[in-house]
Design a protein around this motif. Structure first.
Motif, PDB file in Angstrom:
ATOM      1  N   PHE B   7       0.381  -1.127  -0.457  1.00 46.95           N
ATOM      2  CA  PHE B   7      -0.156   0.460  -0.244  1.00 46.95           C
ATOM      3  C   PHE B   7       0.893   0.866   0.067  1.00 46.95           C
ATOM      4  O   PHE B   7       0.065   2.312   0.430  1.00 46.95           O
ATOM      5  CB  PHE B   7      -1.130  -0.204   1.671  1.00 46.95           C
ATOM      6  N   ASP B   8       2.433   0.876  -0.562  1.00 43.68           N
ATOM      7  CA  ASP B   8       3.148   2.281  -0.508  1.00 43.68           C
ATOM      8  C   ASP B   8       2.433   3.514  -1.162  1.00 43.68           C
ATOM      9  O   ASP B   8       1.941   2.786  -2.436  1.00 43.68           O
ATOM     10  CB  ASP B   8       4.512   1.744  -0.855  1.00 43.68           C
ATOM     11  N   PRO B   9       1.927   4.523  -0.783  1.00 38.51           N
ATOM     12  CA  PRO B   9       1.268   5.471  -1.860  1.00 38.51           C
ATOM     13  C   PRO B   9       2.369   6.224  -2.750  1.00 38.51           C
ATOM     14  O   PRO B   9       1.939   6.845  -3.334  1.00 38.51           O
ATOM     15  CB  PRO B   9       0.364   6.551  -0.822  1.00 38.51           C
ATOM     16  N   ARG B  10       3.398   6.183  -2.932  1.00 41.85           N
ATOM     17  CA  ARG B  10       4.572   6.957  -3.535  1.00 41.85           C
ATOM     18  C   ARG B  10       4.308   5.929  -4.797  1.00 41.85           C
ATOM     19  O   ARG B  10       4.182   4.904  -5.002  1.00 41.85           O
ATOM     20  CB  ARG B  10       6.108   6.426  -2.788  1.00 41.85           C
ATOM     21  N   PRO B  11       4.583   7.103  -5.551  1.00 37.05           N
ATOM     22  CA  PRO B  11       4.450   6.358  -6.921  1.00 37.05           C
ATOM     23  C   PRO B  11       6.236   5.801  -7.097  1.00 37.05           C
ATOM     24  O   PRO B  11       7.416   5.965  -6.320  1.00 37.05           O
ATOM     25  CB  PRO B  11       4.751   7.080  -8.442  1.00 37.05           C
ATOM     26  N   VAL B  12       6.276   4.987  -8.149  1.00 34.06           N
ATOM     27  CA  VAL B  12       7.324   3.797  -8.395  1.00 34.06           C
ATOM     28  C   VAL B  12       8.857   5.332  -8.904  1.00 34.06           C
ATOM     29  O   VAL B  12       9.527   4.900  -9.450  1.00 34.06           O
ATOM     30  CB  VAL B  12       7.336   2.717  -9.168  1.00 34.06           C
ATOM     31  N   GLU B  13       8.029   6.247  -9.438  1.00 33.45           N
ATOM     32  CA  GLU B  13       8.733   7.140 -10.116  1.00 33.45           C
ATOM     33  C   GLU B  13      10.133   8.041  -8.784  1.00 33.45           C
ATOM     34  O   GLU B  13      10.811   8.444  -9.555  1.00 33.45           O
ATOM     35  CB  GLU B  13       8.720   8.131 -10.909  1.00 33.45           C
TER      36      GLU B  13
END
Lengths: 233, 241
Positions: B7-13
């Motif tokens: 559920f990591d909200p960070r975008p992979v970029e």
């Protein structure tokens, strides 16, 4: 192209016929036993699959074996392709699995991905700083846990979306993200060990830090393998 | 099982480490090497071949007077070890990627004649690799090579692999390896070649016959290391009648 004077045809297709078809159509033909169609798939995807294999294994010789094994496997399993994933996703999955299987089999062998730095290191006198950077990074990459390395290869090096990479790896998208984040952190940590400062401290790419001080092209001895708490898939 | 990472909200970029940009900037490994393309091509062709061997043999017997299929590009037929598929089922797209093209033999004139025709056209010569199981002797090279040159390799080739050749060079068994050997012997690229991976004086080796534009053949007996490192010449060259 073939000019069939007589006798059995060399091929069933006129020049350009297959090139005009999309991957799924080629797979459909392959499933009907059309070897030329699979040949076109090989032609289209071989360079990308080669790159994935080289980057995943860190060893061109090993990658050659893996990618050969993968394409043969793909041909044999063409009948099982159901069209649910893109052909390229399906091929990536086969190639990556072939690489990982091979790496696991060869884990006790002296020639494995982690030996990249020793195997491919050229004479330091001939190395440019950019080449040094590349060697440092590749060597560090080779020392990552396989699942993190593959995630970084697919997402960061090959520009795959998280969703595509998840489909290739057969894991949840969150797992791919997790592997990418952890892999990058581990990679940065290894490169810090080489350059003596935070890898990302000199710019967005962190390349300059590695450029500035790396000398050996090897992170052997500094590469603490990180363990990833496996995210559910 | 789900973990917080799912559920990591960070975008992979998002990458404060800078590693993503660093990785994406690494040079590409480049295209698949030609020798690997050839290797995989041969393997795929062999995979495709097995079911049609009998059919091919039947066709050949049924149509004895037929002329050859002539491919415009240079030809490669790899025989032995399952490569017979190349004379029938080899995908053109595969062959083309190997830097060569198929030469499908349909009986009648020996493929050699076709090769000489193509040599005359100025294009790269074709490569045929067979494994006939012949036990060559350096002292009998002229007669044995002439027999190879006069025969139809598609008919004579053993389809069960070079059993008699022991550990004969795998490099010579590939079109690129055969061509590298020919180059080491001084054979020009335009010449078509036939390589019979076999034994020479009881040891692994091969006999290579090069055909010039007029169809004249020159034979060499070579060791299994014939290639870019040197010709490993055992006997020859011998001009064939």
């Amino acid at each position: 192209m073939a000019d069939a004077v007589d006798g059995p045809p060399v091929g069933q297709h006129r020049p350009g016929d297959l090139a005009a078809l999309d991957d799924r159509s080629l797979m459909a033909l392959s499933q009907d036993g059309d070897g030329e169609a699979f040949g076109e798939i090989f032609r289209r995807h071989r360079d990308r699959m080669w790159a994935v294999a080289v980057r995943t294994t860190g060893d061109r010789e090993l990658a050659a074996d893996c990618v050969q094994e993968a394409f043969i496997s793909a041909l044999r399993r063409a009948g099982s392709y159901r069209g649910e994933a893109a052909v390229t996703t399906w091929l990536h999955r086969i190639v990556v699995n072939a690489c990982l299987d091979r790496l696991r089999r060869d884990r006790t062998s002296p020639r494995r991905a982690g030996d990249l730095a020793e195997l491919d290191l050229p004479d330091t006198h001939d190395r440019t700083s950019s080449a040094e950077t590349g060697l440092d990074v590749r060597a560090a990459l080779a020392r990552l846990p396989e699942n993190q390395r593959v995630a970084l290869v697919l997402v960061d090096m090959h520009g795959m979306s998280v969703a595509e990479a998840a489909a290739v790896l057969g894991v949840a998208e969150g797992t791919v993200k997790s592997r990418c984040f952890r892999g990058r952190e581990a990679l940065a940590g290894m490169l810090r060990g080489v350059v003596g400062e935070p890898a990302g401290a000199t710019g967005p790419s962190g390349a300059r830090a590695a450029d500035a001080t790396s000398t050996s092209g090897s992170v052997v001895g500094t590469a603490a393998r990180t363990r990833e708490p496996e995210a559910g898939s | 099982m789900s973990t917080p990472q799912d559920f990591d909200p960070r975008p992979v970029e998002e990458d404060p480490t800078g590693m993503r940009a660093l990785l994406s900037a690494l040079p590409d490994p480049g295209p698949m090497p030609e020798d690997l393309v050839s290797r995989i091509t041969a393997s795929l062709a062999a995979e495709l071949d097995w079911p049609v061997l009998d059919e091919l043999a039947t066709r050949r017997r049924r149509r004895p007077g037929r002329s050859l299929v002539v491919a415009a590009a240079a030809a490669v037929v790899v025989l032995g070890g399952g490569g017979l598929a190349l004379s029938h089922g080899l995908p053109q797209s595969l062959v083309a990627q190997a830097g060569s093209a198929d030469s499908a033999a349909a009986g009648g004139p020996a493929p050699m004649r076709e090769f000489s025709d193509k040599s005359a056209s100025g294009s790269a010569g074709s490569v045929v690799v067979v494994s006939t199981g012949t036990r060559y002797a350096a002292s009998r090279l002229p007669a044995q090579a002439a027999q190879l040159s006069a025969s139809d390799p598609v008919v004579s080739a053993r389809v069960d692999g070079p059993a008699d050749s022991g550990n004969a060079s795998s490099a010579l068994s590939s079109p690129s390896g055969a061509r590298a050997c020919a180059s080491a012997l001084g054979v020009p690229p335009a010449a078509s070649i036939v390589v019979d991976v076999a034994t020479v004086d009881g040891a692994p080796g091969a006999v290579l016959v090069a055909l010039d534009a007029q169809g004249a053949g020159t034979a060499y007996a070579v060791g299994p290391t014939c290639g870019t490192g040197g010709p490993a010449l055992l006997a020859g060259p011998v001009l064939l009648p």
